[in-house]
Design a protein around this motif. Structure first.
Motif, PDB file in Angstrom:
ATOM      1  N   GLU A 124       1.180  13.072  -7.157  1.00  0.00           N
ATOM      2  CA  GLU A 124       0.889  14.233  -6.449  1.00  0.00           C
ATOM      3  C   GLU A 124       1.222  14.206  -4.750  1.00  0.00           C
ATOM      4  OE1 GLU A 124      -2.179  14.027  -9.675  1.00  0.00           O
ATOM      5  OE2 GLU A 124      -1.253  12.694  -8.379  1.00  0.00           O
ATOM      6  N   ILE A 125       1.579  12.849  -4.526  1.00  0.00           N
ATOM      7  CA  ILE A 125       1.932  12.461  -3.129  1.00  0.00           C
ATOM      8  C   ILE A 125       3.530  12.149  -3.020  1.00  0.00           C
ATOM      9  CG2 ILE A 125       1.772  10.871  -1.179  1.00  0.00           C
ATOM     10  CD1 ILE A 125      -1.109  10.520  -2.461  1.00  0.00           C
ATOM     11  N   ARG A 126       4.078  12.844  -1.886  1.00  0.00           N
ATOM     12  CA  ARG A 126       5.704  12.530  -1.691  1.00  0.00           C
ATOM     13  C   ARG A 126       5.367  11.844  -0.165  1.00  0.00           C
ATOM     14  NH1 ARG A 126       8.376  18.094  -3.439  1.00  0.00           N
ATOM     15  NH2 ARG A 126       7.891  17.809  -5.970  1.00  0.00           N
ATOM     16  N   VAL A 127       6.208  10.560  -0.085  1.00  0.00           N
ATOM     17  CA  VAL A 127       6.154  10.111   1.431  1.00  0.00           C
ATOM     18  C   VAL A 127       7.341  10.432   2.027  1.00  0.00           C
ATOM     19  CG1 VAL A 127       6.279   7.827   2.625  1.00  0.00           C
ATOM     20  CG2 VAL A 127       4.818   7.959   0.594  1.00  0.00           C
ATOM     21  N   SER A 128       7.121  11.177   3.226  1.00  0.00           N
ATOM     22  CA  SER A 128       8.452  11.627   3.918  1.00  0.00           C
ATOM     23  C   SER A 128       8.928  10.877   5.142  1.00  0.00           C
ATOM     24  CB  SER A 128       8.320  13.080   4.153  1.00  0.00           C
ATOM     25  OG  SER A 128       7.065  13.151   4.811  1.00  0.00           O
ATOM     26  N   LYS A 129       7.846  10.185   5.933  1.00  0.00           N
ATOM     27  CA  LYS A 129       8.246   9.258   6.844  1.00  0.00           C
ATOM     28  C   LYS A 129       7.479   8.171   6.953  1.00  0.00           C
ATOM     29  CE  LYS A 129       9.466  13.455   9.966  1.00  0.00           C
ATOM     30  NZ  LYS A 129       9.239  13.953  11.354  1.00  0.00           N
ATOM     31  N   SER A 170       0.769  -1.413   0.048  1.00  0.00           N
ATOM     32  CA  SER A 170       0.033   0.190   0.037  1.00  0.00           C
ATOM     33  C   SER A 170       0.854   1.221   0.053  1.00  0.00           C
ATOM     34  CB  SER A 170      -0.975  -0.044   1.236  1.00  0.00           C
ATOM     35  OG  SER A 170      -0.293   0.269   2.476  1.00  0.00           O
ATOM     36  N   ILE A 171       1.944   1.322   0.767  1.00  0.00           N
ATOM     37  CA  ILE A 171       2.929   2.311   0.675  1.00  0.00           C
ATOM     38  C   ILE A 171       3.489   2.644  -0.447  1.00  0.00           C
ATOM     39  CG2 ILE A 171       4.949   3.442   1.998  1.00  0.00           C
ATOM     40  CD1 ILE A 171       4.360   2.010   4.552  1.00  0.00           C
ATOM     41  N   ASN A 172       3.825   1.403  -1.128  1.00  0.00           N
ATOM     42  CA  ASN A 172       4.346   1.636  -2.417  1.00  0.00           C
ATOM     43  C   ASN A 172       3.590   2.044  -3.445  1.00  0.00           C
ATOM     44  OD1 ASN A 172       6.944   0.666  -1.663  1.00  0.00           O
ATOM     45  ND2 ASN A 172       6.547  -1.293  -2.356  1.00  0.00           N
ATOM     46  N   ARG A 173       2.285   1.817  -3.571  1.00  0.00           N
ATOM     47  CA  ARG A 173       1.343   2.032  -4.334  1.00  0.00           C
ATOM     48  C   ARG A 173       0.907   3.822  -4.205  1.00  0.00           C
ATOM     49  NH1 ARG A 173      -2.739  -1.393  -6.714  1.00  0.00           N
ATOM     50  NH2 ARG A 173      -2.025  -3.483  -6.613  1.00  0.00           N
ATOM     51  N   ILE A 174       1.168   4.333  -2.847  1.00  0.00           N
ATOM     52  CA  ILE A 174       0.943   5.560  -2.542  1.00  0.00           C
ATOM     53  C   ILE A 174       2.250   6.547  -3.105  1.00  0.00           C
ATOM     54  CG2 ILE A 174       1.165   7.484  -0.695  1.00  0.00           C
ATOM     55  CD1 ILE A 174      -0.609   5.316   1.032  1.00  0.00           C
ATOM     56  N   ARG A 175       3.292   5.810  -3.074  1.00  0.00           N
ATOM     57  CA  ARG A 175       4.397   6.484  -3.508  1.00  0.00           C
ATOM     58  C   ARG A 175       4.479   6.850  -5.083  1.00  0.00           C
ATOM     59  NH1 ARG A 175       8.884   6.660   0.228  1.00  0.00           N
ATOM     60  NH2 ARG A 175       8.955   4.874   1.718  1.00  0.00           N
ATOM     61  N   ASN A 176       3.851   5.876  -5.726  1.00  0.00           N
ATOM     62  CA  ASN A 176       3.656   5.958  -7.124  1.00  0.00           C
ATOM     63  C   ASN A 176       2.663   7.026  -7.578  1.00  0.00           C
ATOM     64  OD1 ASN A 176       5.651   4.068  -7.587  1.00  0.00           O
ATOM     65  ND2 ASN A 176       4.097   2.344  -7.499  1.00  0.00           N
ATOM     66  N   ILE A 177       2.166   7.777  -6.884  1.00  0.00           N
ATOM     67  CA  ILE A 177       1.163   8.827  -7.109  1.00  0.00           C
ATOM     68  C   ILE A 177       1.672  10.115  -7.160  1.00  0.00           C
ATOM     69  CG2 ILE A 177      -0.917  10.106  -6.474  1.00  0.00           C
ATOM     70  CD1 ILE A 177      -1.695   7.363  -4.973  1.00  0.00           C
ATOM     71  N   LYS A 221      -9.252   4.257  -3.599  1.00  0.00           N
ATOM     72  CA  LYS A 221      -9.116   3.410  -4.776  1.00  0.00           C
ATOM     73  C   LYS A 221      -7.972   2.177  -4.671  1.00  0.00           C
ATOM     74  CE  LYS A 221      -7.549   4.016  -9.696  1.00  0.00           C
ATOM     75  NZ  LYS A 221      -7.134   5.175 -10.633  1.00  0.00           N
ATOM     76  N   ILE A 222      -6.951   2.637  -3.765  1.00  0.00           N
ATOM     77  CA  ILE A 222      -5.800   1.662  -3.571  1.00  0.00           C
ATOM     78  C   ILE A 222      -6.328   0.527  -2.746  1.00  0.00           C
ATOM     79  CG2 ILE A 222      -3.931   1.429  -2.216  1.00  0.00           C
ATOM     80  CD1 ILE A 222      -3.172   4.440  -3.022  1.00  0.00           C
ATOM     81  N   GLU A 223      -7.318   0.836  -1.701  1.00  0.00           N
ATOM     82  CA  GLU A 223      -7.880  -0.088  -0.974  1.00  0.00           C
ATOM     83  C   GLU A 223      -8.716  -1.256  -1.831  1.00  0.00           C
ATOM     84  OE1 GLU A 223      -8.793   1.736   3.503  1.00  0.00           O
ATOM     85  OE2 GLU A 223     -10.398   1.552   1.980  1.00  0.00           O
ATOM     86  N   ALA A 224      -9.553  -0.383  -3.007  1.00  0.00           N
ATOM     87  CA  ALA A 224     -10.207  -1.313  -4.076  1.00  0.00           C
ATOM     88  C   ALA A 224      -9.114  -2.340  -4.579  1.00  0.00           C
ATOM     89  CB  ALA A 224     -11.003  -0.641  -4.624  1.00  0.00           C
TER      90      ALA A 224
END
Length: 271
Positions: free
Chosen positions: A149-154, A140-147, A194-197
């Motif tokens: 408009e989003i930057r994962v910082s911690k 799920s974190i990797n999917r978030i990173r691939n968006i 959407k990621i959950e789905a």
């Protein structure tokens, strides 16, 4: 925070609903207001610590002329996106686009739109209690990173916690992440759903087992009662599985309703 202004940049381009606009082109006027910290540049004289506005003008012109858009609303959105995604030090971009030759059959100085877009700091709580829980969270974190408009910082470490709400189910693995995003709260919530789905989460029972659970717990210091996303997340202060990972990465974040830091909420809950 400091401001950098670029006023009335003239560009000839081919945007518009009518075919004549796309064929003949017309003049557009762009003004920018950028929010960033320029103190280090001012003290050191190092241009790399600020925005090279001469370079930016040329880059904006290239970006603005790259495609032809029907609406100036789309064109101005693309300018703001370009600035925020390519100039890391810019926290907020306000863009005004004027169209002085708007074909409306009446005299006017110009038609214009103005938008303001910014990076927002948010915290997301993540949990899983089906299958390979750690792997689910990592995916799920990797999917978030691939968006874009989003930057994962911690990213917090993961903890095992007892189920909340319905006790007769497997233990959870929980964590939290800090992100910066240009998405609005609703857009962010829809993205997470959407990621959950995509990961095949099924909402069969409230507080029941789930392969992945993604919740926005804090979005800047915003307070929202919108049905689509309530902020801060309701009952976050009652849930150790939310507060413990959050305390690891953001102990001093302030709950905008309780007016207490995360570490204080956790201490009270444990106390």
């Amino acid at each position: 925070m400091d401001k950098l202004y670029l006023e009335n940049i003239e560009i000839f381009a081919y945007h518009g609903v009518f075919q004549e606009e796309k064929t003949l082109g017309q003049k557009f006027i762009i003004s920018l207001e950028l929010t960033l910290d320029m103190r280090e540049a001012a003290i050191t004289g190092d241009l790399t610590k600020s925005v090279h506005y001469g370079e930016l003008c040329h880059k904006i012109e290239e970006e603005f002329k790259k495609e032809s858009y029907d609406l100036i609303e789309t064109a101005v959105e693309k300018i703001a996106e370009y600035i925020l995604f390519n100039y890391d030090m810019v926290k907020c971009a306000k863009v005004m686009l004027k169209k002085p030759w708007a074909p409306i059959g009446r005299h006017l100085d110009y038609a214009a739109v103005e938008i303001e877009r910014a990076w927002h700091k948010c915290y997301i709580s993540i949990g899983s209690n089906i299958g390979d829980k750690n792997r689910n969270i990592e995916e799920s974190i990797n999917r978030i990173r691939n968006i874009k408009e989003i930057r994962v910082s911690k990213v917090s470490t993961l903890i095992e916690t007892a189920p909340w709400g319905i006790e007769d189910q497997d233990e959870f693995v929980n964590g939290a992440i800090e992100i910066s995003t240009t998405l609005s709260p609703k857009e962010l919530m829809r993205t997470l759903l959407k990621i959950e789905a995509e990961m095949k989460r099924e909402r069969l029972l409230r507080w029941g087992p789930r392969i992945i659970d993604l919740d926005v717990v804090l979005y800047d210091d915003l307070i929202s009662s919108d049905e689509e996303i309530i902020l801060p997340h309701p009952r976050m202060e009652e849930r150790i599985f939310v507060l413990e990972p959050l305390n690891e990465i953001a102990p001093y974040m302030l709950h905008p309703i309780k007016n207490k830091r995360v570490f204080e909420l956790l201490s009270e809950l444990k106390g």
